[in-house]
Scaffold this active site. Sequence first.
Site, PDB file in Angstrom:
ATOM      1  N   SER A  92       0.845  -1.196   0.000  1.00 29.87           N
ATOM      2  CA  SER A  92       0.000   0.000   0.000  1.00 29.87           C
ATOM      3  C   SER A  92       0.879   1.244   0.000  1.00 29.87           C
ATOM      4  O   SER A  92       2.007   1.226   0.499  1.00 29.87           O
ATOM      5  CB  SER A  92      -0.866   0.020   1.265  1.00 29.87           C
ATOM      6  OG  SER A  92      -1.571   1.234   1.351  1.00 29.87           O
ATOM      7  N   TYR A 140      -1.626  -1.198  10.535  1.00 28.05           N
ATOM      8  CA  TYR A 140      -1.785  -1.362   9.082  1.00 28.05           C
ATOM      9  C   TYR A 140      -0.574  -0.780   8.344  1.00 28.05           C
ATOM     10  O   TYR A 140       0.012  -1.453   7.485  1.00 28.05           O
ATOM     11  CB  TYR A 140      -3.068  -0.671   8.619  1.00 28.05           C
ATOM     12  CG  TYR A 140      -3.318  -0.818   7.132  1.00 28.05           C
ATOM     13  CD1 TYR A 140      -3.725  -2.034   6.587  1.00 28.05           C
ATOM     14  CD2 TYR A 140      -3.151   0.256   6.259  1.00 28.05           C
ATOM     15  CE1 TYR A 140      -3.955  -2.175   5.229  1.00 28.05           C
ATOM     16  CE2 TYR A 140      -3.378   0.124   4.898  1.00 28.05           C
ATOM     17  CZ  TYR A 140      -3.785  -1.095   4.387  1.00 28.05           C
ATOM     18  OH  TYR A 140      -4.001  -1.237   3.037  1.00 28.05           O
TER      19      TYR A 140
END
Length: 267
Positions: free
Chosen positions: A144, A157
Site C-alpha cells: 500500500s 496497518y
Amino acid sequence: MSLPSPSSENRAVVTGASSGIGTALATELAARGYSLILVARRGELLDKLAQRLTSAHGITAEVRAVDLSDRAQRGPLAEELAARDIAVLCNNAGVATFGAVADLDPAFERSVMELNAVAVHDLTLAVLPGMIERGGGGILITGSAAGNMPIPNNTTYAASKAFANSFSESLRGELRGSGVNVTLLAPGPVRTDNPEQTEAFVSDNKVPEFIWVSAEYTAKLSLDALARNKMRVVPGLLGKGMSVAGQFAPRALSAPIAGALYKRLGN
Ligand SMILES: NC(=O)c1ccc[n+]([C@@H]2O[C@H](COP(=O)([O-])OP(=O)(O)OC[C@H]3O[C@@H](n4cnc5c(N)ncnc54)[C@H](OP(=O)(O)O)[C@@H]3O)[C@@H](O)[C@H]2O)c1
C-alpha cells in the site's frame, strides 16, 4: 521474463479473492486463461466466483476457505502450495484498523499482522523454491501507499504494509535471472464494494470522482506489470501523489499530517 503460460497443471493463487481487488485479480487471471486457487474465509463467495469464472472462461477454479491470520489453518495451505505447480501467487488479502493502537483490541491487531505480513511471508516462501526450480513464476504482493510513511492512528496497518512493500522490493533483487518475477502493488485508494476496507477518504467522498481507480483497472495494471517484472505498480493519480509524498516528504512533517487525517477517519 514473462509469466509461465497457463496449463491444465499449473495454478494462479489469489488470496482475498472473495471481494474487491482480489476478485478483480482472479477474474483477470481467468480471462488470461489461468486455472485458479481462490483463498479467503468466506467459502460461499469463493464458490460462487469459482462457478462464474469456470463457466465464463473454461478454467478450473479450486476453493480454499482459510483464515490466513490463523497459523493452524495457514500451515496446510502453505504445504499444499509448496507441493504444487504455482505459476502466479497474488498475496492480496489484507485488512486495516483505524484509531490509536492502545485503544484497539490487541488480539485483532495481532491478527492484522499475521494476515498482512506473516501470511505474505509464509505463502511466498512456500512457492518460491518450486518457482526457482521451474525457472518461472510471478509473485504479486499487495502492499500500500500507506506502507511508505508513518501513519499514526493507522499504525498496525501502515507498519504491516511497510513490511509488504519492503519484502516485495527486496526479494525481487534476489531473483534477477531466476525467471521469477516479483511486483509490488502499492495503491492509494481503490474503489471496491467494501466501505470498511477501502482506504482513507473513500466513505466520506472526500476524493473527486475522476481521481478514483477501480479494482478492475488495478488488477489489469498489476498483472501487466507482473508479466513485465516491474518493481512497483501504483495505479491512479492520487496513489502516485501519495506515493511520492510518502517516500520523499520529511517524516517529521508527514507523520503528524497523516496522523491528524487518520484520526478523523478513526472517529
Ligand atoms: N481498497 C483500497 O483502497 C486499498 C488501498 C491500498 C491497499 N489495499 C490493499 O488491497 C488488498 C485488498 O483490499 P480490498 O480493498 O480489495 O479489500 P476487501 O474488498 O475488503 O478484500 C479483502 C480480502 O481479504 C480477505 N481476508 C480478510 N481477512 C482475511 C483472513 N483472515 N484470511 C483470509 N482472507 C482474509 C477478505 O475475504 P474474507 O472476508 O472472505 O476472508 C477479502 O477477500 C488489501 O491487502 C488491502 O490492504 C487496498
